[in-house]
Design a protein around this motif. Structure first.
Motif, PDB file in Angstrom:
ATOM      1  N   ILE A 126       0.764  -1.241   0.288  1.00 27.78           N
ATOM      2  CA  ILE A 126      -0.031   0.204  -0.041  1.00 27.78           C
ATOM      3  C   ILE A 126       0.782   1.355  -0.070  1.00 27.78           C
ATOM      4  N   LYS A 127       2.300   1.059   0.220  1.00 30.91           N
ATOM      5  CA  LYS A 127       3.052   2.097   0.185  1.00 30.91           C
ATOM      6  C   LYS A 127       4.400   1.697  -0.114  1.00 30.91           C
ATOM      7  N   GLY A 128       5.169   2.090  -1.229  1.00 32.14           N
ATOM      8  CA  GLY A 128       6.458   1.867  -1.419  1.00 32.14           C
ATOM      9  C   GLY A 128       6.819   2.238  -2.875  1.00 32.14           C
ATOM     10  N   ASP A 129       8.478   2.395  -3.003  1.00 32.54           N
ATOM     11  CA  ASP A 129       8.791   2.894  -4.192  1.00 32.54           C
ATOM     12  C   ASP A 129       9.669   1.667  -5.059  1.00 32.54           C
ATOM     13  N   GLY A 130       9.555   0.585  -4.597  1.00 30.26           N
ATOM     14  CA  GLY A 130      10.299  -0.481  -5.010  1.00 30.26           C
ATOM     15  C   GLY A 130      11.925  -0.859  -4.822  1.00 30.26           C
ATOM     16  N   GLU A 139       3.007   0.767  -4.692  1.00 30.28           N
ATOM     17  CA  GLU A 139       1.760   0.948  -4.360  1.00 30.28           C
ATOM     18  C   GLU A 139       0.772   0.064  -5.502  1.00 30.28           C
ATOM     19  N   GLY A 140       0.155  -1.023  -4.781  1.00 31.87           N
ATOM     20  CA  GLY A 140      -0.905  -1.448  -5.305  1.00 31.87           C
ATOM     21  C   GLY A 140      -0.386  -3.019  -5.934  1.00 31.87           C
ATOM     22  N   SER A 141       0.831  -3.120  -5.664  1.00 37.00           N
ATOM     23  CA  SER A 141       1.349  -4.541  -6.327  1.00 37.00           C
ATOM     24  C   SER A 141       1.065  -5.525  -5.257  1.00 37.00           C
ATOM     25  N   VAL A 142       0.825  -6.825  -5.957  1.00 35.12           N
ATOM     26  CA  VAL A 142       0.628  -8.079  -5.066  1.00 35.12           C
ATOM     27  C   VAL A 142       1.510  -9.020  -5.614  1.00 35.12           C
ATOM     28  N   ASN A 143       2.291  -9.634  -4.682  1.00 34.31           N
ATOM     29  CA  ASN A 143       3.501 -10.715  -5.171  1.00 34.31           C
ATOM     30  C   ASN A 143       3.144 -11.944  -4.115  1.00 34.31           C
ATOM     31  N   LEU A 144       2.773 -12.907  -4.935  1.00 36.15           N
ATOM     32  CA  LEU A 144       2.740 -14.403  -4.230  1.00 36.15           C
ATOM     33  C   LEU A 144       3.863 -15.178  -4.416  1.00 36.15           C
ATOM     34  N   LEU A 145       4.349 -15.766  -3.429  1.00 33.82           N
ATOM     35  CA  LEU A 145       5.695 -16.492  -3.249  1.00 33.82           C
ATOM     36  C   LEU A 145       5.467 -17.855  -2.647  1.00 33.82           C
ATOM     37  N   ASP A 146       5.995 -18.637  -3.039  1.00 29.60           N
ATOM     38  CA  ASP A 146       6.271 -20.129  -2.292  1.00 29.60           C
ATOM     39  C   ASP A 146       7.245 -19.769  -1.590  1.00 29.60           C
ATOM     40  N   THR A 147       7.303 -19.851  -0.271  1.00 34.55           N
ATOM     41  CA  THR A 147       8.256 -19.752   0.858  1.00 34.55           C
ATOM     42  C   THR A 147       9.449 -20.845   0.831  1.00 34.55           C
ATOM     43  N   GLN A 148       9.189 -22.128  -0.052  1.00 31.08           N
ATOM     44  CA  GLN A 148      10.095 -22.903   0.046  1.00 31.08           C
ATOM     45  C   GLN A 148      11.401 -22.477  -0.903  1.00 31.08           C
ATOM     46  N   LEU A 149      11.043 -21.282  -1.670  1.00 31.09           N
ATOM     47  CA  LEU A 149      12.068 -20.956  -2.609  1.00 31.09           C
ATOM     48  C   LEU A 149      13.203 -19.896  -1.853  1.00 31.09           C
ATOM     49  N   LEU A 150      14.320 -20.041  -2.223  1.00 31.57           N
ATOM     50  CA  LEU A 150      15.403 -19.093  -1.286  1.00 31.57           C
ATOM     51  C   LEU A 150      14.832 -17.737  -1.521  1.00 31.57           C
ATOM     52  N   TYR A 208      16.664  -4.877   2.396  1.00 31.08           N
ATOM     53  CA  TYR A 208      16.444  -3.453   2.690  1.00 31.08           C
ATOM     54  C   TYR A 208      17.583  -2.585   2.810  1.00 31.08           C
ATOM     55  N   GLU A 209      18.579  -2.823   2.211  1.00 35.77           N
ATOM     56  CA  GLU A 209      19.962  -2.114   2.248  1.00 35.77           C
ATOM     57  C   GLU A 209      19.784  -0.740   1.454  1.00 35.77           C
ATOM     58  N   ASN A 210      18.876  -0.839   0.239  1.00 36.25           N
ATOM     59  CA  ASN A 210      19.023   0.601  -0.613  1.00 36.25           C
ATOM     60  C   ASN A 210      17.566   1.195  -0.390  1.00 36.25           C
ATOM     61  N   ALA A 211      16.853   1.137   0.907  1.00 36.50           N
ATOM     62  CA  ALA A 211      15.533   1.782   1.119  1.00 36.50           C
ATOM     63  C   ALA A 211      15.789   3.137   0.937  1.00 36.50           C
ATOM     64  N   ARG A 212      14.943   3.741   0.122  1.00 38.80           N
ATOM     65  CA  ARG A 212      14.664   5.100   0.040  1.00 38.80           C
ATOM     66  C   ARG A 212      13.496   5.646   0.705  1.00 38.80           C
ATOM     67  N   LYS A 213      12.488   4.938   0.884  1.00 42.76           N
ATOM     68  CA  LYS A 213      11.260   5.277   1.428  1.00 42.76           C
ATOM     69  C   LYS A 213      10.713   4.043   2.353  1.00 42.76           C
ATOM     70  N   GLU A 214       9.865   4.730   3.115  1.00 46.67           N
ATOM     71  CA  GLU A 214       9.028   3.569   3.823  1.00 46.67           C
ATOM     72  C   GLU A 214       8.315   2.598   2.937  1.00 46.67           C
ATOM     73  N   ARG A 215       8.211   1.339   3.611  1.00 46.93           N
ATOM     74  CA  ARG A 215       7.496   0.344   2.707  1.00 46.93           C
ATOM     75  C   ARG A 215       6.238  -0.345   3.572  1.00 46.93           C
ATOM     76  N   ILE A 216       5.155  -0.508   3.282  1.00 49.64           N
ATOM     77  CA  ILE A 216       4.181  -0.954   3.775  1.00 49.64           C
ATOM     78  C   ILE A 216       3.372  -2.051   3.263  1.00 49.64           C
ATOM     79  N   LEU A 217       3.439  -3.012   3.666  1.00 48.03           N
ATOM     80  CA  LEU A 217       2.821  -4.543   2.966  1.00 48.03           C
ATOM     81  C   LEU A 217       1.928  -5.067   3.927  1.00 48.03           C
ATOM     82  N   LEU A 218       0.763  -5.506   3.364  1.00 44.58           N
ATOM     83  CA  LEU A 218      -0.151  -6.369   4.122  1.00 44.58           C
ATOM     84  C   LEU A 218       0.221  -7.843   3.594  1.00 44.58           C
TER      85      LEU A 218
END
Length: 285
Positions: free
Chosen positions: A147-151, A200-211, A216-226
């Protein structure tokens, strides 16, 4: 603390990790091999979508409400006015999650994930998520809605065409992950890495058995995920790991009228649902 004692403790933790994952391998495999593994995640173990601007706005409102409920066990409390957003979310989730894991899969929880360059990077460095890892629970889906993020804070993943990892790829994964259990930071660039971009608005689905790992090391802006998590309940007692509905963490409540969202109802484990007054509560009883 004595340096040799630190090394000894880390060795013990690392050895326990190896013992645990080798024990889990067979039991989780027996469950995962029954999954259909079809749908958008079937090719590489991840899929990317988007939700509407209206839903993003409603989720932003929910986040503002949640911030004021930090001391409550049910921090996320979904109201009738959020219906449109969750109707859209669960229509997408129902299709992809059930096609991938089968009709025995259920929602484990809903949480906020907030990270920013303004937060202590030291805290992030201590987080398991910054190093390469799998979640060691076999096939399990996480759904990240931004809902908030610049990538600038993507989730890095190493796609794999094998939905149940071969012995070789599994051994490779646990070797790479083991560094963090021995106290060694591992953010090395892996060949074939893919970035799941959170904007903003992106939805990523991930099988967490993938590596995977959080970048976070290049963060420029706050990121908020549900964040929504989905797994097969049969695994909970076996893994004793990061799955299930934990009271005060994965638990949430919602207005009872939202139970009329069929896609939501189909992903709720009846064993974890109970009603009180105008709310439906979802947690391990």
């Amino acid at each position: 603390m004595n340096i040799f004692l630190k090394i000894y403790k880390r060795l013990i933790i690392g050895i326990k990790f190896y013992i645990r994952v080798f024990k889990l391998r067979k039991n989780l495999y027996e469950i995962d091999r029954k999954s259909p593994f079809s749908g958008a995640l079937s090719a590489k173990g991840y899929a990317c979508f988007n939700i509407s601007r209206k839903s993003v706005k409603l989720l932003s409102n929910l986040y503002d409400i949640s911030k004021n409920n930090e001391n409550e066990k049910y921090r996320i409390s979904i109201e009738k006015k959020h219906y449109t957003a969750f109707n859209e979310i669960f229509k997408l989730a129902e299709k992809e999650v059930i096609e991938y894991l089968g009709n025995k899969v259920f929602l484990d929880g809903i949480n906020w994930m907030v990270s920013s360059k303004f937060k202590s990077h030291e805290k992030l460095r201590k987080s398991n998520s910054i190093n390469w890892h799998t979640d060691n629970v076999g096939a399990r889906i996480k759904m990240f809605i931004c809902i908030k993020g610049d990538g600038s804070q993507p989730t890095l993943i190493l796609p794999n065409s094998d939905r149940i990892p071969t012995t070789i790829s599994w051994l490779k994964s646990i070797l790479i992950e083991s560094f963090r259990w021995f106290g060694i930071e591992n953010k090395v660039k892996l060949i074939g890495t893919k970035k799941l971009i959170h904007v903003e608005g992106s939805v990523n689905l991930l099988d967490t058995q993938l590596l995977h790992r959080g970048s976070y090391e290049n963060a420029r802006k706050e990121r908020i995920l549900l964040s929504l998590e989905f797994s097969i309940p049969e695994k909970h007692a076996i893994s004793r790991g990061p799955i299930g509905t934990k009271y005060g963490y994965n638990s949430f409540k919602f207005d009872k009228e939202l139970i009329n969202i069929n896609s939501l109802k189909n992903l709720l484990d009846p064993e974890r649902v109970y009603k009180k007054d105008k709310f439906v509560f979802y947690n391990e009883k």
